[in-house]
Design an enzyme around this catalytic site. Sequence first.
Site, short mmCIF file in Angstrom:
data_model
loop_
_atom_site.label_atom_id
_atom_site.label_comp_id
_atom_site.label_asym_id
_atom_site.label_seq_id
_atom_site.Cartn_x
_atom_site.Cartn_y
_atom_site.Cartn_z
N HIS A 153 6.55 -27.10 2.05
CA HIS A 153 5.73 -28.21 1.56
C HIS A 153 4.62 -27.70 0.66
CE1 HIS A 153 7.78 -31.08 4.15
NE2 HIS A 153 7.80 -30.12 5.05
N GLU A 159 0.84 -1.19 0.00
CA GLU A 159 0.00 0.00 0.00
C GLU A 159 0.89 1.25 0.00
OE1 GLU A 159 -2.98 0.96 3.18
OE2 GLU A 159 -4.42 0.19 1.73
N LYS A 162 -13.72 1.40 -4.25
CA LYS A 162 -14.70 1.77 -3.20
C LYS A 162 -15.86 2.53 -3.83
CE LYS A 162 -11.56 2.30 0.75
NZ LYS A 162 -10.90 3.26 1.63
O1 F6P Z 1 -8.97 0.99 1.92
C1 F6P Z 1 -7.67 1.02 2.40
C2 F6P Z 1 -7.61 1.62 3.76
O2 F6P Z 1 -7.92 2.96 3.71
C3 F6P Z 1 -6.27 1.39 4.43
O3 F6P Z 1 -5.34 2.33 4.05
C4 F6P Z 1 -6.64 1.43 5.87
O4 F6P Z 1 -5.66 0.86 6.69
C5 F6P Z 1 -7.92 0.64 5.85
O5 F6P Z 1 -8.54 1.00 4.64
C6 F6P Z 1 -8.86 0.91 7.00
O6 F6P Z 1 -9.18 2.26 7.07
P1 F6P Z 1 -9.84 2.88 8.36
O7 F6P Z 1 -8.89 2.66 9.49
O8 F6P Z 1 -10.05 4.32 8.07
O9 F6P Z 1 -11.13 2.15 8.59
#
Ligand code: F6P
Length: 553
Positions: A386, A355, A514
Amino acid sequence: MMTMTVSEADPWHALTAARVNLAGKRIRQLFDEDPERATRCSTEVAGLFLDYSKQAVDSRSLAALQALADAQQLGGRREAMFHGEAINSTEGRAVLHTALRAPDGAPLIVNGEDVRASVRDALAQMTAFAEGIRSASLRTVDNQRFTTVVNIGIGGSDLGPRMAVEALAPYDQSGLQFHFMANPDSNEVLNVLHGVDLRRTLFLVSSKTFTTQDTLANFLTARAQVTAVLGSEARAMEHFCAITAAPQAALGHGFGAERIFRFHDWVGGRYSLWSAIGLPIMLAIGAPGFLALLAGARAMDAHFRTAPTLSNLPVLLALTGIWNANILDARTQLLVPYDTRLAAFPAYVQQLDMESNGKGVDLAGQRLERASGPVVWGGLGINGQHAFFQLVHQGTQKVPVDFIGVLRSPQQDLEHQRIVFSNMLAQSEALMTGRAREQVLAEMLAQGMDPQRAEVLAGHRTFPGNVPSNTLLIDELSPTRLGALIALYEHKVFTQGVIWGINSFDQWGVELGKQLGRTIYGELCSAPDALAHDPSTRALVAKVHAALGGNLG
Ligand code: F6P
């Protein structure tokens, strides 16, 4: 004396020239040329011993890598991070997870606020709460001791605490059961909720943004079930805490102000286990244990800031990784711990690395000219032997490996540990030396095998070898050492990001999915949009819609 050509003045060209200079030499040969190589290419810091002598680098390539780090101003960028400059340029934010482990330094002002004071306040709040739960002075609404903790969170709000609680289990004297609910998949959610005593469970809803759909959905389901058991939402919320950088959002979801643990936007999600996101860790190992974790990371921070490039553990991991990715064209990095307590470590580093450095543009938004972060993957070493090691030994791609072993365990059976370490050391040796076709053939013929059959089998039994690896030995997996280990990989990732000229602290790549997901969710709740999407997605949406109650009848 070595003279430099014009093209070698470009640090990347100098790397290519260093490779040419190696003239296809195998790693094993480098040991023959330098009898001191194993000693020279190993170093120990904060209880972590790194042997990088099985990397395919010689002194010239290391010098070229060092020059590259200098040209990319690693030192200056590193200090900028530690001093709270807004190095996360696309989000205009400082990057100060290192301040979370240095609560006692001189004031560090960011956005008009003293970061150190806020870190101390947060630690005090966490400590009072964690010790209250552990000592049972903080109790359920029915005045009982909490027996179980469920962390609801995903990504950085899950992987770090999950990994650390698992790794430090021998130091856990809390008597609490820990569960981590990340995925909104009904199987995960219902398994956890049906497997705990909801009357005696503390829920930590961990989300930096407090907007993550998966986490909020899991929270709402958990709250509904606890409400059903405890009789009212108000009583249920006595069992819920929020851990977030968006306290207003948590208030809006009904969390009591005293049950909100805050951290700041200068803590990236994947760097947040040192913040209140680490509350499950503190609940498990107590405040002194958590402070020891911070101290281990702080020791690695100090080393990273001060050690010369070629004896700097994170920088060495980073530079050899750059050599593998950009010069040897190895596009993956395998991580294999040989200790079950570190089973979740590869998944943790996978988010940290991919990331952070899975980027295709530089700081100015221009397309990168060369490869950036590799695919990071892995799992427990012996299990992997394995399973996936076949490809690493004889597949068609080069897969650099980090071997991680822990020398002492609290419950140590020496015979078992001998088996574990003999496997680990044999793998790195086998990957480097390989086995030549001539040798294989000669052995089979010496055993009396038919020459024609031996010819056919020779290729199958040959090991190309020359696979680069690091071996990391940890003296014991204490909170301090784990802190140092995590910080080691954090700073490796930082260093590589600087060298590739990218922003390691944003994650725009997660946004598009998203956004489209929200649209499709709307369709699954009502009706598929016959005109939306590509034909494949449209048909799949219709099929899932039908299966989830659309037209099942
Ligand atoms: O979608 C990725 C992300 O934004 C990550 O960078 C982050 O760790 C995770 O989702 C959870 O985000 P949040 O802590 O804001 O729920």
